[in-house]
Scaffold this active site. Structure first.
Site, PDB file in Angstrom:
ATOM      1  N   PHE A 119      -4.035   4.341 -11.664  1.00  0.00           N
ATOM      2  CA  PHE A 119      -3.336   3.078 -11.920  1.00  0.00           C
ATOM      3  C   PHE A 119      -2.178   3.205 -12.907  1.00  0.00           C
ATOM      4  O   PHE A 119      -1.765   2.228 -13.519  1.00  0.00           O
ATOM      5  CB  PHE A 119      -4.320   2.009 -12.415  1.00  0.00           C
ATOM      6  CG  PHE A 119      -5.581   1.929 -11.610  1.00  0.00           C
ATOM      7  CD1 PHE A 119      -5.538   1.503 -10.295  1.00  0.00           C
ATOM      8  CD2 PHE A 119      -6.798   2.292 -12.154  1.00  0.00           C
ATOM      9  CE1 PHE A 119      -6.695   1.446  -9.528  1.00  0.00           C
ATOM     10  CE2 PHE A 119      -7.953   2.243 -11.401  1.00  0.00           C
ATOM     11  CZ  PHE A 119      -7.905   1.819 -10.090  1.00  0.00           C
ATOM     12  N   ILE A 172      -5.435   9.084  -5.602  1.00  0.00           N
ATOM     13  CA  ILE A 172      -6.091   8.449  -6.745  1.00  0.00           C
ATOM     14  C   ILE A 172      -6.995   7.297  -6.304  1.00  0.00           C
ATOM     15  O   ILE A 172      -7.310   6.406  -7.085  1.00  0.00           O
ATOM     16  CB  ILE A 172      -5.052   7.959  -7.776  1.00  0.00           C
ATOM     17  CG1 ILE A 172      -4.075   6.969  -7.158  1.00  0.00           C
ATOM     18  CG2 ILE A 172      -4.311   9.129  -8.373  1.00  0.00           C
ATOM     19  CD1 ILE A 172      -3.105   6.352  -8.163  1.00  0.00           C
ATOM     20  N   GLY A 173      -7.405   7.357  -5.044  1.00  0.00           N
ATOM     21  CA  GLY A 173      -8.252   6.314  -4.490  1.00  0.00           C
ATOM     22  C   GLY A 173      -7.564   5.517  -3.409  1.00  0.00           C
ATOM     23  O   GLY A 173      -8.133   4.583  -2.848  1.00  0.00           O
ATOM     24  N   THR A 174      -6.343   5.901  -3.075  1.00  0.00           N
ATOM     25  CA  THR A 174      -5.535   5.147  -2.117  1.00  0.00           C
ATOM     26  C   THR A 174      -5.761   5.574  -0.678  1.00  0.00           C
ATOM     27  O   THR A 174      -5.299   4.902   0.239  1.00  0.00           O
ATOM     28  CB  THR A 174      -4.051   5.328  -2.442  1.00  0.00           C
ATOM     29  OG1 THR A 174      -3.744   6.736  -2.415  1.00  0.00           O
ATOM     30  CG2 THR A 174      -3.730   4.785  -3.820  1.00  0.00           C
ATOM     31  N   LYS A 230       6.894   1.548   2.933  1.00  0.00           N
ATOM     32  CA  LYS A 230       7.380   0.919   1.707  1.00  0.00           C
ATOM     33  C   LYS A 230       6.445   1.091   0.515  1.00  0.00           C
ATOM     34  O   LYS A 230       6.850   0.871  -0.618  1.00  0.00           O
ATOM     35  CB  LYS A 230       7.628  -0.572   1.948  1.00  0.00           C
ATOM     36  CG  LYS A 230       8.850  -0.844   2.823  1.00  0.00           C
ATOM     37  CD  LYS A 230       9.195  -2.317   2.825  1.00  0.00           C
ATOM     38  CE  LYS A 230      10.533  -2.563   3.516  1.00  0.00           C
ATOM     39  NZ  LYS A 230      10.936  -3.978   3.460  1.00  0.00           N
ATOM     40  N   GLY A 231       5.221   1.432   0.744  1.00  0.00           N
ATOM     41  CA  GLY A 231       4.284   1.523  -0.374  1.00  0.00           C
ATOM     42  C   GLY A 231       3.580   0.207  -0.608  1.00  0.00           C
ATOM     43  O   GLY A 231       4.191  -0.862  -0.565  1.00  0.00           O
ATOM     44  N   GLU A 246       1.150  -1.404  -5.310  1.00  0.00           N
ATOM     45  CA  GLU A 246       1.465  -2.349  -6.374  1.00  0.00           C
ATOM     46  C   GLU A 246       1.660  -3.787  -5.920  1.00  0.00           C
ATOM     47  O   GLU A 246       1.288  -4.729  -6.618  1.00  0.00           O
ATOM     48  CB  GLU A 246       2.734  -1.884  -7.110  1.00  0.00           C
ATOM     49  CG  GLU A 246       2.465  -1.184  -8.404  1.00  0.00           C
ATOM     50  CD  GLU A 246       2.696   0.317  -8.335  1.00  0.00           C
ATOM     51  OE1 GLU A 246       2.625   0.969  -9.375  1.00  0.00           O
ATOM     52  OE2 GLU A 246       2.928   0.847  -7.238  1.00  0.00           O
ATOM     53  N   ILE A 303       2.731   0.406   8.339  1.00  0.00           N
ATOM     54  CA  ILE A 303       1.407   0.582   7.762  1.00  0.00           C
ATOM     55  C   ILE A 303       0.776   1.822   8.392  1.00  0.00           C
ATOM     56  O   ILE A 303       0.536   1.865   9.606  1.00  0.00           O
ATOM     57  CB  ILE A 303       0.527  -0.655   7.998  1.00  0.00           C
ATOM     58  CG1 ILE A 303       1.175  -1.894   7.370  1.00  0.00           C
ATOM     59  CG2 ILE A 303      -0.871  -0.434   7.439  1.00  0.00           C
ATOM     60  CD1 ILE A 303       1.375  -1.814   5.870  1.00  0.00           C
ATOM     61  N   ASN A 323      -2.289   3.481   7.682  1.00  0.00           N
ATOM     62  CA  ASN A 323      -3.716   3.377   7.993  1.00  0.00           C
ATOM     63  C   ASN A 323      -4.176   1.965   7.649  1.00  0.00           C
ATOM     64  O   ASN A 323      -4.383   1.635   6.478  1.00  0.00           O
ATOM     65  CB  ASN A 323      -4.516   4.406   7.195  1.00  0.00           C
ATOM     66  CG  ASN A 323      -5.984   4.423   7.568  1.00  0.00           C
ATOM     67  OD1 ASN A 323      -6.466   3.589   8.337  1.00  0.00           O
ATOM     68  ND2 ASN A 323      -6.724   5.375   7.028  1.00  0.00           N
TER      69      ASN A 323
END
Length: 719
Positions: A247, A472-474, A667-668, A671, A596, A598
Site C-alpha cells: 500500500f 503485493i496482493g493485487t 490504466k491501473g 488506487e 481490465i 483479470n
C-alpha cells in the site's frame, strides 16, 4: 477464455476473462513463504531500538550489560556503526536520512532508530533490546498540526509535479459568482499497516550482498542499498517473491539497512523484522491534511472559479508532500483555476505514499464541496458534475485519452436507484435511524514508467517470463501470465512468471497504479519479439531462446494526453439519532479503467479500495500525543479500522473504456477504488441528517455534538 480462429492460427483471449490467482493455493496452504519465515543456516536475529523522545540528542548508550546477556552477538549504534553514504540521489530522489542508520547522535522524532541488538534468537534479541539503556538530552518539540500553521510553505523543486498551478483571475471570478462555497476540510493522520510486517534477511554470498525482503520494488531497494554501502549495483541482489500487502509503505526502510549492516559485521545471515508499534514510526503513513476549497458558480451551477488549497505535515529531516490539491487539476472546468499544496515541518516521522496519495484526502474535500454547491444551486449532484465536465485538461489544455466519468455516473445511478432519491435531507427515517444517500467522483492519473522483461521459450514448449515486478496482493503475477499468454498466442498454463528478483533487471515498482500497465507493456514487447525469433529461427533448441525488451523508447511515442482512470461512488447510510453511530448499508462503485486484465482480481481490488474508503470515512484516525510525540494506541487494537461487521453489501463494476492511441490501454486500478468513497459517505450523512461533516472520521461523538435530524442550514460539524 475465448478462442477464435484466423485462418489456421488460433487467437486466444486470456486477457479479460476471470482467472484464479496462480499462487493462491500456495498462500492458503502455507507453501508460499514470506520474508520473515524463510529459513537460513546460522541465522541471527536483529531487533531495532527506537527513541523514546521526540527531539534531542543521544547522551549515551550503555551496551555492556546487554552484550553480557545470553545469545547477544552485537549492539550497533552511532558510536560503532560503519559509515554510510549520504551524498547521492537514489531511485526515488534524495534519500530519507532515516536510511543513514546510526550515523549521528541526533533524534528528530519519536521512534527514530537509535540501535540494533543482534542475538541468536528473536526472543533473546527482543529481551536485550528492551533492556538497553539509552540516555538522552531532550529538547522542546512541536508535533501539533493545524490549519494556518505560521511556518507552512510551498515546496519547490519537486521533480514529480508542481506544487502550485493556476489559470485565470481567481479573485475576479469569485467576486462575479452568484453562488460561492468556501469551506475547510480536514483528514487525520492515517496508517497503512499490511498484515505482513516489514521483514528483511541479509547475508553475503560469493562477494554479493543478498537480501530476502518484503518490498514493492526489489530493484529499487537494491539500488538504494548499493548507494548506501558504496557498492557496485551488481554486488547487491534483492529478492521479494511473496508480499503480504504494501500500500505504499514497503520501499527502502531502516530494517533492510540494519540487516545488511549487521550481516557485514557478523559474517552470517541476519534478519530484522519491524514490530507493529515500530511500523507506526518507521514505515511511513498518510499525513493529516487541512484543506480549503472555494467554488464560485453561476446560478445554474457552472463553475467560474475553483480554488483548492492543501496543507500537510512532514518531518524536519525529509520533505514529503501529500498532494491533496492535485485531484482538482483534471476533474472540473472553471474559468479561473488555482491549486496549491503547502507543507509544514514538525518533529514527526516522515510521511510517505499511501493508497491514492493526494487523491484520497483531496477527493474528500473537493467532492464534498461539489455537493455543497449542488445544494446551494438546487441541482442534482450528478447533474452538477455533468455541467462542469471538461473537454480538455482544465490546466494543461491537453485532450483526454478517454474521459468516461459521466458513463460511470449514468450506469451507477441506474443500478443504485439514484433517480428515486428525494433530494431533501433528513426526510427518510426507519425508527431511530435516519437514512441518506450520497455520491462522489473518483479519479487517479494513469502513469507508466520504463521497464524491462525477458521471455524464454523452454525446450518443453512452455515459456518463462522474468521481470522485477512485485505482487503485493493485487494478483500481478496472474495478470502478467494472461498478458504473456495472449502475446505468445498460447494458453496461460504454458506460461510461468518469475518476479521479485532485482537480477531480472530494471522495472518500475508496484505503486502509483502503474505496475501492471508498465510491466505488461514490457512483457508484451518481449513476447512478440520472441515469436518473431521463433518464426525466423525454426524449432526451439533444447536450451531455449530468450527475447528481452526495454520500454524506455516506446514510452516516448505516447502522444501527450490527460490520462486518468475515473469512477463514480455511491453510498447509502443510516445514522442512529440516539448513539450517533453511522452505518453504511450499501455501496456501489462503477469505474472506467481501460482494459481490465483479470475481472476476478480486478473486482477484488476495487472492493478493497472501497472498504478502505469506508474505513477512512468512519474509523481511521491516528492521534499524536503532543507531550511524547508518539501515536496513542500504536497497535491494531488502538488504531480503529473497519471490521467485517462494518462492511455492507458492496458492488464494483466497470464500463468500457477504450483508447485507440494507447498500445496497452491498462490504466491501473489499485488506487482509484478508494478515491471519492469518504466523500460519498459524508455526502450521504448530510443527506440523512442535514448536517455537513467536513472533518474525518465521522465519529459518533461528532455526530451527536453536531445534532441529527436538523435542517439543511444546520451548523457545520466540528470537533
Amino acid at each position: 477464455m475465448t478462442t477464435t480462429t484466423t485462418g489456421t492460427v488460433p487467437v486466444i483471449g486470456a486477457v479479460g476473462t476471470a482467472h484464479t490467482r496462480i499462487e493462491g493455493r500456495d498462500k492458503v496452504t502455507g507453501a508460499a513463504r514470506y520474508a520473515g519465515e524463510i529459513p537460513f543456516a546460522e541465522l541471527a536475529h536483529g531487533w531495532l531500538v527506537v527513541s523514546t523522545i521526540a527531539r534531542g540528542r543521544i547522551r549515551s548508550i550503555d551496551a555492556a550489560p546487554v552484550l553480557a546477556m545470553p545469545g547477544v552477538l552485537t549492539v550497533l549504534h552511532h558510536g560503532n556503526a560503519q559509515p554510510l553514504e549520504s551524498d547521492y540521489v537514489g531511485p526515488m530522489g534524495t534519500p530519507d536520512p532515516a536510511l543513514q542508520l546510526f550515523q549521528h547522535d541526533r533524534v528528530p522524532y519519536a521512534g527514530w532508530p537509535v540501535a540494533l541488538v543482534v542475538a541468536e534468537t528473536s526472543e533473546q534479541a527482543r529481551e536485550a533490546a528492551e533492556s538497553l539503556t539509552v540516555a538522552y538530552d531532550e529538547e522542546p518539540h512541536d508535533v501539533a498540526f493545524a490549519a494556518g500553521h505560521p511556518e507552512a510553505y510551498v515546496p519547490a523543486g519537486n521533480p514529480r509535479a508542481e506544487a502550485e498551478q493556476e489559470k485565470g483571475d481567481l479573485a475576479a471570478e469569485l467576486a462575479a459568482s452568484a453562488v460561492v462555497v468556501d469551506s475547510e476540510y480536514s483528514t487525520p493522520e492515517e496508517h497503512h499497516h499490511p498484515m505482513e510486517p516489514h521483514a528483511a534477511a541479509a547475508y553475503w554470498e560469493s562477494g554479493r550482498l543478498e537480501v530476502v525482503d518484503s518490498n514493492q520494488g526489489s530493484i529499487f531497494v537494491a539500488q538504494e542499498l548499493a548507494r548506501l554501502f558504496s557498492l557496485d549495483q551488481s554486488a547487491v541482489r534483492v529478492r521479494s517473491e511473496h508480499i503480504g500487502g504494501g500500500f505504499g509503505s514497503k520501499g527502502t526502510r531502516p530494517h533492510q539497512v540494519a540487516a545488511a549492516m549487521a550481516a557485514t559485521i557478523l559474517h552470517r545471515p541476519v534478519r530484522v523484522v519491524m514490530t507493529r508499534r515500530q511500523m507506526f514510526s518507521l514505515a511511513g503513513y498518510r499525513s493529516p491534511t487541512a484543506q480549503r476549497v472555494r467554488l464560485g458558480a453561476d446560478p445554474d451551477g457552472r463553475l467560474r472559479a475553483l480554488d483548492h488549497q492543501g496543507l500537510n505535515q512532514t518531518s524536519t529531516v525529509h520533505e514529503f508532500v501529500e498532494r491533496s490539491a492535485d485531484v482538482a487539476r483534471a476533474m472540473y472546468d472553471a474559468d479561473a483555476h488555482h491549486t496549491v499544496n503547502r507543507v509544514v515541518r514538525l518533529d514527526v516521522p516522515t510521511p510517505t505514499w499511501m493508497r491514492a496519495p493526494g487523491e484520497a484526502p483531496g477527493s474528500f474535500a473537493l467532492e464534498c464541496a461539489l455537493d455543497e454547491l449542488a445544494e446551494k444551486c438546487d441541482i442534482d449532484p450528478i447533474a452538477l458534475r455533468a455541467r462542469n465536465e471538461p473537454t480538455v485538461g482544465p490546466i494543461s489544455g491537453l485532450p483526454y485519452s478517454s474521459h468516461r466519468l459521466l458513463a460511470c455516473f449514468e450506469e451507477g445511478a441506474r443500478r443504485f436507484g439514484w433517480g428515486d432519491r428525494d433530494p431533501r435531507p433528513g426526510v427518510r427515517r426507519e425508527g431511530r435511524w435516519l437514512l441518506g444517500t450520497g455520491t462522489a467522483a473518483a479519479s487517479f492519473p494513469t502513469l507508466v514508467a520504463p521497464s524491462t522483461a525477458a521471455v524464454t521459450a523452454e525446450a518443453d514448449g512452455s515459456y518463462t517470463v522474468r521481470i522485477t515486478a512485485a505482487d503485493i496482493g493485487t494478483g500481478a503475477r496472474t495478470a502478467l501470465a494472461l498478458v504473456a499468454a495472449d502475446a505468445l498466442e498460447v494458453t496461460p498454463d504454458r506460461v510461468t512468471v518469475l518476479i521479485g528478483d532485482s537480477d531480472f533487471g530494471q522495472a518500475i515498482l508496484a505503486g502509483g497504479s502503474m505496475g501492471t500497465r508498465s510491466w505488461s507493456w514490457a512483457v508484451t514487447l518481449a513476447a512478440r519479439s520472441l515469436r518473431e525469433q521463433l518464426g525466423l529461427g525454426g524449432t526451439v533448441p533444447p536450451e531455449g531462446i530468450t527475447a528481452r525488451s526495454d520500454t524506455a523508447e516506446a514510452l516516448g511515442t505516447l502522444p501527450p494526453r490527460e490520462r486518468h482512470a475515473f469512477g463514480a461512488q455511491f453510498a447509502e447510510v443510516a445514522v442512529d439519532i440516539a448513539t450517533g453511530e453511522v452505518r453504511v448499508r450499501r455501496m456501489l462503485g462503477v469505474f472506467a479503467a481501460g482494459r481490465i486484465v483479470n475481472p476476478l482480481t480486478a473486482r477484488s481490488q476495487f472492493l478493497g479500495g472501497m472498504v478502505w474508503g469506508l474505513s477512512m470515512a468512519l474509523h481511521e484516525e491516528a492521534v499524536r500525543d503532543e507531550t511524547t510525540g508518539t501515536v496513542v494506541g500504536a497497535d491494531l487494537a488502538g488504531y480503529h479500522v473497519a471490521a467485517n461487521a462494518d462492511v455492507p453489501l458492496i458492488e464494483a463494476d466497470w464500463v468500457d473504456d477504450p483508447d485507440e492511441d494507447d498500445p496497452v490501454n491498462i490504466k491501473g486500478i489499485g488506487e482509484v477504488g478508494i478515491v471519492g468513497v469518504a466523500a460519498a459517505v459524508a455526502n450521504a450523512v448530510w443527506h440523512a441528517t442535514g448536517v455537513r461533516h467536513r472533518h474525518l472520521p465521522i465519529r459518533p461523538d461528532r455526530v451527536l455534538a453536531a445534532g441529527t435530524g436538523a435542517l439543511p442550514q444546520a451548523a457545520d460539524a466540528r470537533g
